[in-house]
Design an enzyme around this catalytic site. Structure first.
Site, PDB file in Angstrom:
ATOM      1  N   TYR A 120       0.837  -1.199   0.000  1.00 11.67           N
ATOM      2  CA  TYR A 120       0.000   0.000   0.000  1.00 11.67           C
ATOM      3  C   TYR A 120       0.873   1.250   0.000  1.00 11.67           C
ATOM      4  O   TYR A 120       0.556   2.236  -0.644  1.00 11.67           O
ATOM      5  CB  TYR A 120      -0.929  -0.002   1.217  1.00 11.67           C
ATOM      6  CG  TYR A 120      -1.964  -1.093   1.157  1.00 11.67           C
ATOM      7  CD1 TYR A 120      -3.152  -0.924   0.459  1.00 11.67           C
ATOM      8  CD2 TYR A 120      -1.752  -2.309   1.805  1.00 11.67           C
ATOM      9  CE1 TYR A 120      -4.094  -1.944   0.401  1.00 11.67           C
ATOM     10  CE2 TYR A 120      -2.693  -3.322   1.763  1.00 11.67           C
ATOM     11  CZ  TYR A 120      -3.858  -3.131   1.052  1.00 11.67           C
ATOM     12  OH  TYR A 120      -4.790  -4.130   0.988  1.00 11.67           O
TER      13      TYR A 120
ATOM     14  N   ASN B 298     -12.384  -0.473  -4.802  1.00  6.01           N
ATOM     15  CA  ASN B 298     -12.232  -0.704  -6.237  1.00  6.01           C
ATOM     16  C   ASN B 298     -13.490  -1.364  -6.806  1.00  6.01           C
ATOM     17  O   ASN B 298     -13.852  -2.457  -6.388  1.00  6.01           O
ATOM     18  CB  ASN B 298     -11.007  -1.602  -6.473  1.00  6.01           C
ATOM     19  CG  ASN B 298     -10.900  -2.121  -7.885  1.00  6.01           C
ATOM     20  OD1 ASN B 298     -11.420  -1.541  -8.829  1.00  6.01           O
ATOM     21  ND2 ASN B 298     -10.214  -3.239  -8.039  1.00  6.01           N
TER      22      ASN B 298
ATOM     23  N   CYS C 201      -6.515  -4.955  -7.696  1.00  5.21           N
ATOM     24  CA  CYS C 201      -6.276  -4.651  -6.283  1.00  5.21           C
ATOM     25  C   CYS C 201      -5.758  -5.874  -5.528  1.00  5.21           C
ATOM     26  O   CYS C 201      -5.160  -5.732  -4.459  1.00  5.21           O
ATOM     27  CB  CYS C 201      -7.531  -4.084  -5.641  1.00  5.21           C
ATOM     28  SG  CYS C 201      -8.987  -5.113  -5.808  1.00  5.21           S
ATOM     29  N   HIS C 202      -5.944  -7.063  -6.105  1.00  5.76           N
ATOM     30  CA  HIS C 202      -5.439  -8.276  -5.455  1.00  5.76           C
ATOM     31  C   HIS C 202      -3.914  -8.308  -5.424  1.00  5.76           C
ATOM     32  O   HIS C 202      -3.339  -9.106  -4.687  1.00  5.76           O
ATOM     33  CB  HIS C 202      -5.982  -9.531  -6.152  1.00  5.76           C
ATOM     34  CG  HIS C 202      -5.650  -9.627  -7.597  1.00  5.76           C
ATOM     35  ND1 HIS C 202      -6.399  -8.990  -8.576  1.00  5.76           N
ATOM     36  CD2 HIS C 202      -4.651 -10.270  -8.238  1.00  5.76           C
ATOM     37  CE1 HIS C 202      -5.865  -9.254  -9.761  1.00  5.76           C
ATOM     38  NE2 HIS C 202      -4.802 -10.032  -9.581  1.00  5.76           N
TER      39      HIS C 202
ATOM     40  N   GLU D 198      -1.570 -15.894 -11.495  1.00  5.53           N
ATOM     41  CA  GLU D 198      -0.651 -14.963 -12.158  1.00  5.53           C
ATOM     42  C   GLU D 198       0.807 -15.344 -11.997  1.00  5.53           C
ATOM     43  O   GLU D 198       1.641 -14.970 -12.819  1.00  5.53           O
ATOM     44  CB  GLU D 198      -0.886 -13.553 -11.640  1.00  5.53           C
ATOM     45  CG  GLU D 198      -2.241 -13.010 -12.071  1.00  5.53           C
ATOM     46  CD  GLU D 198      -2.517 -11.619 -11.547  1.00  5.53           C
ATOM     47  OE1 GLU D 198      -1.677 -11.047 -10.806  1.00  5.53           O
ATOM     48  OE2 GLU D 198      -3.573 -11.091 -11.884  1.00  5.53           O
TER      49      GLU D 198
END
Length: 175
Positions: free
Chosen positions: A110, A133, A141-142, A168
């Site tokens: 963050y 979001n 945002c993950h 990912e």
């Protein structure tokens, strides 16, 4: 908490993903929302959704569904979709745009997001914006973690955050 609905007329449809059914919403400008039906903390108010036009043939919503299908099949190169993030404040929009720059397979804190938008002391406000979001998965945002690299909240549920990050990074399928 309900997420603010974009100001423009909305068109929506539902799509199934390996992580659950998503409500997709678009304006004439771009994709404005992607919310999980089950287990999502911040969603649009049901009375707002009831006023939206349902259209599974809407070109952007169809394209989004195809992009999501490829993504969940392992093509995590990124999303090339027009977005309408106008429902957020200027600060939120800056945070959401910064999230779009985080490459698949990479995570940031963050604090890094706060520094990226030129507001290094606004870490808590960044956290609130990340949590608000409206475009789950596509505005990634993950990919935001705690300062020490720990998993932190995800409005779609931590189990989904873990699965998206695993997808990912090329880890064995968790979804």
């Amino acid at each position: 908490m309900k997420t603010p609905a974009p100001r423009a007329p909305m068109v929506c449809t539902d799509v199934d993903t390996p992580l659950g059914r998503l409500l997709l919403a678009a304006t004439g400008t771009g994709l404005a929302g992607a919310w999980f039906h089950e287990g999502q903390r911040d969603t649009p108010a049901p009375d707002a959704v009831a006023r939206w036009t349902r259209d599974a043939t809407h070109p952007l919503l169809q394209r989004t569904a195809q992009v999501l299908e490829r993504y969940f099949a392992g093509d995590t190169a990124g999303f090339d979709l027009p977005l309408d993030l106008s429902a957020g404040t200027g600060f939120q929009q800056a945070v959401w745009q910064a999230l779009c720059l985080i490459e698949p397979g990479r995570t940031v804190s963050y604090g890094e997001v706060a520094r990226a938008i030129g507001r290094p002391s606004a870490v808590r406000a960044v956290g609130a914006a990340v949590g608000a979001n409206p475009v789950s998965v596509i505005v990634p945002c993950h990919r935001v973690m705690g300062a020490n690299g720990s998993l932190t909240g995800y409005s779609g549920g931590l189990h989904r955050k873990v699965a998206l990050l695993a997808l990912e990074s090329g880890e064995p399928r968790l979804i």
